[in-house]
Write a protein that holds these residues in place. Structure first.
Motif, PDB file in Angstrom:
ATOM      1  N   VAL A 145      -2.742  -0.996   1.737  1.00 15.54           N
ATOM      2  CA  VAL A 145      -2.091  -2.272   1.415  1.00 15.54           C
ATOM      3  C   VAL A 145      -3.008  -3.185   0.610  1.00 15.54           C
ATOM      4  O   VAL A 145      -2.587  -3.817  -0.367  1.00 15.54           O
ATOM      5  N   THR A 146      -4.272  -3.275   0.994  1.00 15.59           N
ATOM      6  CA  THR A 146      -5.186  -4.155   0.268  1.00 15.59           C
ATOM      7  C   THR A 146      -5.452  -3.663  -1.153  1.00 15.59           C
ATOM      8  O   THR A 146      -5.942  -4.423  -1.995  1.00 15.59           O
ATOM      9  N   ASN A 147      -5.129  -2.414  -1.414  1.00 13.39           N
ATOM     10  CA  ASN A 147      -5.296  -1.861  -2.760  1.00 13.39           C
ATOM     11  C   ASN A 147      -3.977  -1.755  -3.518  1.00 13.39           C
ATOM     12  O   ASN A 147      -3.933  -1.155  -4.602  1.00 13.39           O
ATOM     13  N   GLY A 148      -2.906  -2.329  -2.945  1.00 14.68           N
ATOM     14  CA  GLY A 148      -1.655  -2.420  -3.683  1.00 14.68           C
ATOM     15  C   GLY A 148      -0.653  -1.323  -3.462  1.00 14.68           C
ATOM     16  O   GLY A 148       0.303  -1.192  -4.235  1.00 14.68           O
ATOM     17  N   TYR A 149      -0.814  -0.534  -2.401  1.00 18.61           N
ATOM     18  CA  TYR A 149       0.157   0.536  -2.175  1.00 18.61           C
ATOM     19  C   TYR A 149       0.286   0.858  -0.687  1.00 18.61           C
ATOM     20  O   TYR A 149      -0.529   0.446   0.140  1.00 18.61           O
ATOM     21  N   VAL A 150       1.329   1.603  -0.342  1.00 18.81           N
ATOM     22  CA  VAL A 150       1.482   2.208   0.975  1.00 18.81           C
ATOM     23  C   VAL A 150       1.690   3.705   0.770  1.00 18.81           C
ATOM     24  O   VAL A 150       1.972   4.154  -0.347  1.00 18.81           O
ATOM     25  N   GLY A 151       1.563   4.453   1.835  1.00 19.84           N
ATOM     26  CA  GLY A 151       1.706   5.904   1.730  1.00 19.84           C
ATOM     27  C   GLY A 151       0.482   6.603   2.271  1.00 19.84           C
ATOM     28  O   GLY A 151      -0.230   6.064   3.130  1.00 19.84           O
ATOM     29  N   ILE A 152       0.215   7.793   1.771  1.00 21.37           N
ATOM     30  CA  ILE A 152      -0.943   8.575   2.189  1.00 21.37           C
ATOM     31  C   ILE A 152      -1.998   8.471   1.089  1.00 21.37           C
ATOM     32  O   ILE A 152      -1.760   8.931  -0.028  1.00 21.37           O
TER      33      ILE A 152
END
Length: 254
Positions: A145-152
């Motif tokens: 999240v802190t890097n701009g995404y969700v997922g694996i």
């Protein structure tokens, strides 16, 4: 299988927590040493060292979640922890603006404890193993999240909309706006889920289902430090920073 008595401590929890907080103290001590004396040590900021730091911080967060099963008033504990975090924010803003802590580990832990206190009746309806598995999945899913995404991470990354990172009010969740800085930063996403995972594992710990050595004291020193982690965390950085600043003042050529 040991039967826990009312009020009995689980010493390995204290010892792991004590070891983790000492690792954090050492890390901050080296950081202060490099910053104050202008020492160049690139390895300290390498991905490997960042990984080691994250591992021990994660261990501390997980164990803190486990320990919540032994508290009768997590709302009060959380409020105290959050209050100390806010006090640190005020202190650093007034006296150490270059080391400002806007939302550090105490802020995150305080809110996590209070949320656990509110959600505990709901969590008790879940099988602990199911709850721990769900929280592990959510932790992995929100890790970026802190890097701009969700997922694996590195395998399946779903970009999050830019508007989440354009506001100045969502940083506690992990949506960091441009120019945001906090010398110590642990967002609720993903760390809240690791905390909750620890709380589900804590059900089994409290029931005495872990091996007998888990409940024995192995190190009196680590056990003592583990019981005083909040005091150690609040005091260690001002003491370390003040001591090294004093040395730099008295020995300018050091």
């Amino acid at each position: 299988m040991p039967q826990l008595k009312k009020g009995q401590r689980v010493y390995l929890i204290d010892e792991i927590r004590g070891f983790a907080i000492l690792c954090m103290v050492i890390y901050h001590g080296v950081y202060d040493l490099l910053a104050i004396f202008g020492i160049s040590f690139p390895f300290f900021f390498s991905p490997l060292m960042n990984g080691v730091r994250t591992f021990f911080a994660g261990t501390f967060i997980f164990i803190s979640g486990t320990a919540c099963q032994f508290s009768h008033n997590n709302l009060k504990r959380g409020a105290i922890c959050l209050g100390l975090g806010l006090a640190i924010t005020l202190f650093t803003a007034l006296f150490l603006p270059e080391e400002l802590i806007v939302f550090g580990i105490l802020h995150m832990l305080g809110i996590s404890m209070m949320l656990f206190g509110l959600l505990r009746p709901l969590f008790q309806k879940l099988h602990p193993m199911v709850g721990a598995a769900v929280m592990l999945v959510l932790f992995i899913f929100t890790y970026g999240v802190t890097n701009g995404y969700v997922g694996i991470p590195y395998f399946w990354e779903i970009p999050l909309p830019d508007f989440l990172y354009s506001t100045s009010y969502l940083f506690p969740l992990g949506f960091i706006p441009a120019g945001f800085y906090s010398a110590d930063y642990f967002s609720l996403l993903p760390w809240l889920f690791l905390f909750f995972m620890g709380s589900f594992v804590g059900v089994y710990v409290k029931e005495g289902r872990f091996p007998a050595p888990f409940y024995r004291k192995h190190s009196r020193f680590l056990s003592f430090v583990g019981r005083k982690t909040l005091i150690v965390y609040v005091l260690h950085q001002p003491v370390l920073y003040g001591l090294m600043s004093l040395i730099a003042l008295l020995l300018p050529n050091a």
